[in-house]
Design an enzyme around this catalytic site. Structure first.
Site, PDB file in Angstrom:
ATOM      1  N   SER A 187       0.839  -1.179   0.080  1.00 42.18           N
ATOM      2  CA  SER A 187      -0.024  -0.033  -0.031  1.00 42.18           C
ATOM      3  C   SER A 187       0.907   1.185  -0.127  1.00 42.18           C
ATOM      4  O   SER A 187       0.250   2.560  -0.299  1.00 42.18           O
ATOM      5  CB  SER A 187      -0.966   0.030   1.168  1.00 42.18           C
ATOM      6  OG  SER A 187      -0.248   0.105   2.320  1.00 42.18           O
ATOM      7  N   ASP A 257      -9.244   3.888  17.882  1.00 46.34           N
ATOM      8  CA  ASP A 257     -10.454   3.835  17.124  1.00 46.34           C
ATOM      9  C   ASP A 257     -10.026   4.972  16.125  1.00 46.34           C
ATOM     10  O   ASP A 257     -10.494   6.130  16.636  1.00 46.34           O
ATOM     11  CB  ASP A 257     -12.004   3.953  17.617  1.00 46.34           C
ATOM     12  CG  ASP A 257     -13.163   3.690  16.652  1.00 46.34           C
ATOM     13  OD1 ASP A 257     -12.751   4.005  15.425  1.00 46.34           O
ATOM     14  OD2 ASP A 257     -14.044   3.589  16.951  1.00 46.34           O
ATOM     15  N   ASP A 273      -6.469   5.432   5.291  1.00 39.99           N
ATOM     16  CA  ASP A 273      -6.889   4.404   4.135  1.00 39.99           C
ATOM     17  C   ASP A 273      -7.651   3.184   4.960  1.00 39.99           C
ATOM     18  O   ASP A 273      -7.471   2.234   4.962  1.00 39.99           O
ATOM     19  CB  ASP A 273      -5.575   3.772   3.673  1.00 39.99           C
ATOM     20  CG  ASP A 273      -5.814   2.778   2.532  1.00 39.99           C
ATOM     21  OD1 ASP A 273      -6.980   2.994   1.854  1.00 39.99           O
ATOM     22  OD2 ASP A 273      -4.959   1.807   2.209  1.00 39.99           O
ATOM     23  N   LYS A 302     -13.600   3.985  -0.320  1.00 38.08           N
ATOM     24  CA  LYS A 302     -13.939   2.656  -0.961  1.00 38.08           C
ATOM     25  C   LYS A 302     -15.402   2.517  -1.481  1.00 38.08           C
ATOM     26  O   LYS A 302     -16.278   2.987  -1.116  1.00 38.08           O
ATOM     27  CB  LYS A 302     -13.807   1.647  -0.029  1.00 38.08           C
ATOM     28  CG  LYS A 302     -12.442   1.636   1.019  1.00 38.08           C
ATOM     29  CD  LYS A 302     -11.273   1.358   0.365  1.00 38.08           C
ATOM     30  CE  LYS A 302      -9.993   1.335   1.295  1.00 38.08           C
ATOM     31  NZ  LYS A 302      -8.749   1.085   0.863  1.00 38.08           N
TER      32      LYS A 302
END
Length: 353
Positions: A187, A257, A273, A302
């Site tokens: 990535s 988180d 990402d 996404k």
């Protein structure tokens, strides 16, 4: 054969990721503001304006746009059918009609399984084309900023096209990036491509001593590119950092988180990402920038399997709404990069008055 006696462009050719031809065509149709017809191949789209009057302006305007689903756009001057014995003469005859000079010539093919089988042919045939162009004095790197592109959908067909040379151009629209041996994941190439393609003056925007937050950082592919440019990174992820990013002195691993974490002080960069619904990511990025926690951001959206172009518009509308409410002027650019899959990568920056 499709051609024009003047050699002027008559259509737009766009390279895209195979499978995303509908989104590429839909975006061009939205931005063209002119009627026209589309042809779609495997990894490419051709748009031909219906009206001849004003066609040149439509094509110039489209060529200047930063389209999301197109890796590269070209103006098509002629489209030729080629024989099996003499493929060079029809191309030379077409260039005689065009009667102009170019800085370079690239022979290209689609980014598809069938297209890749043409790589050997285009590589060898390119030497013959360059030799013929030199003989006719059509290759003049110092005198032209236009590149000639010969796009082969098949071995017996070619589109004669051109575009102004840009620093971010790559053959076939595919960047040749080297995977760093100590990077923790592939990535990292996605982040590197985003910096090269989307960020203007990256050497100024990424400077040693800056701070960044990487949301969903593990195993550290995006963090790697930030660290390589001298940034201190808060890598936020409950998962482990790996390889050279595990315990790196410029990296503080925060197990938290990504949707809840906020820095104690504003940072220069936010990158993200995370695998999540695109509208949630758009909302998260907008909140960071609107609150002043970050001024610049690179993030991935996404996309769903259907209505991808519409989903992008919804995400951008949400960002626009939140930043306007916060009285923040901003710029956003986006691209489906070569290293992206079912996603697009976005670069957002707050603009100082």
């Amino acid at each position: 054969m499709t051609t024009t006696q003047t050699g002027l462009p008559y259509a737009l050719l766009a390279y895209c990721r195979p499978g995303f031809e509908p989104e590429c065509a839909e975006e061009i149709a939205d931005r063209a503001l002119a009627p026209g017809k589309f042809e779609r191949g495997d990894g490419w789209v051709v748009f031909t304006p219906s009206e001849k009057n004003g066609c040149q302006k439509v094509l110039r305007d489209l060529l200047a746009l930063n389209l999301i689903f197109s890796r590269q756009t070209l103006q098509v001057h002629q489209r030729l059918s080629l024989g099996s014995k003499d493929r060079l003469t029809p191309i030379v005859d077409a260039l005689k009609i065009q009667n102009t000079v170019f800085s370079d010539v690239w022979l290209e093919h689609p980014d598809s399984n069938e297209g890749k089988s043409l790589s050997g042919f285009t590589r060898k045939f390119g030497d013959y084309v360059a030799k013929a162009m030199t003989a006719h004095d059509w290759l003049q790197p110092q005198a032209s900023r236009q590149r000639l592109h010969l796009f082969f959908p098949a071995q017996n067909e070619v589109m004669v096209a051109s575009r102004p040379v840009r620093a971010t151009d790559w053959l076939n629209g595919i960047p040749r990036l080297r995977m760093p041996s100590d990077a923790p994941s592939r990535s990292t190439l996605k982040m590197l491509e985003a910096i090269l393609v989307l960020v203007d003056e990256p050497e100024r925007k990424f400077r040693e001593g800056m701070t960044a937050v990487d949301l969903g950082a593990a195993p550290g592919g995006w963090t790697y590119q930030l660290v390589a440019r001298g940034l201190k990174v808060f890598a936020v992820d409950n998962g482990p950092m790996k390889g050279s990013m595990d315990g790196h002195h410029q990296v503080k691993h925060v197990r938290d988180d990504g949707f809840k974490y906020r820095p104690k002080n504003p940072v220069d960069w936010l990158v993200c990402d995370m695998v999540e619904q695109p509208i949630r990511i758009a909302d998260l990025i907008a909140k960071w920038v609107a609150s002043g926690n970050a001024r610049r951001a690179i993030f991935n959206l996404k996309l769903p399997m259907k209505k991808r172009h519409l989903e992008v518009e919804k995400c951008f509308a949400l960002i626009d709404q939140k930043l306007k409410k916060a009285d923040i002027t901003y710029k956003i650019t986006a691209k489906q990069l070569f290293h992206d899959r079912e996603e697009i990568t976005c670069y957002l920056t707050a603009v100082k008055d």
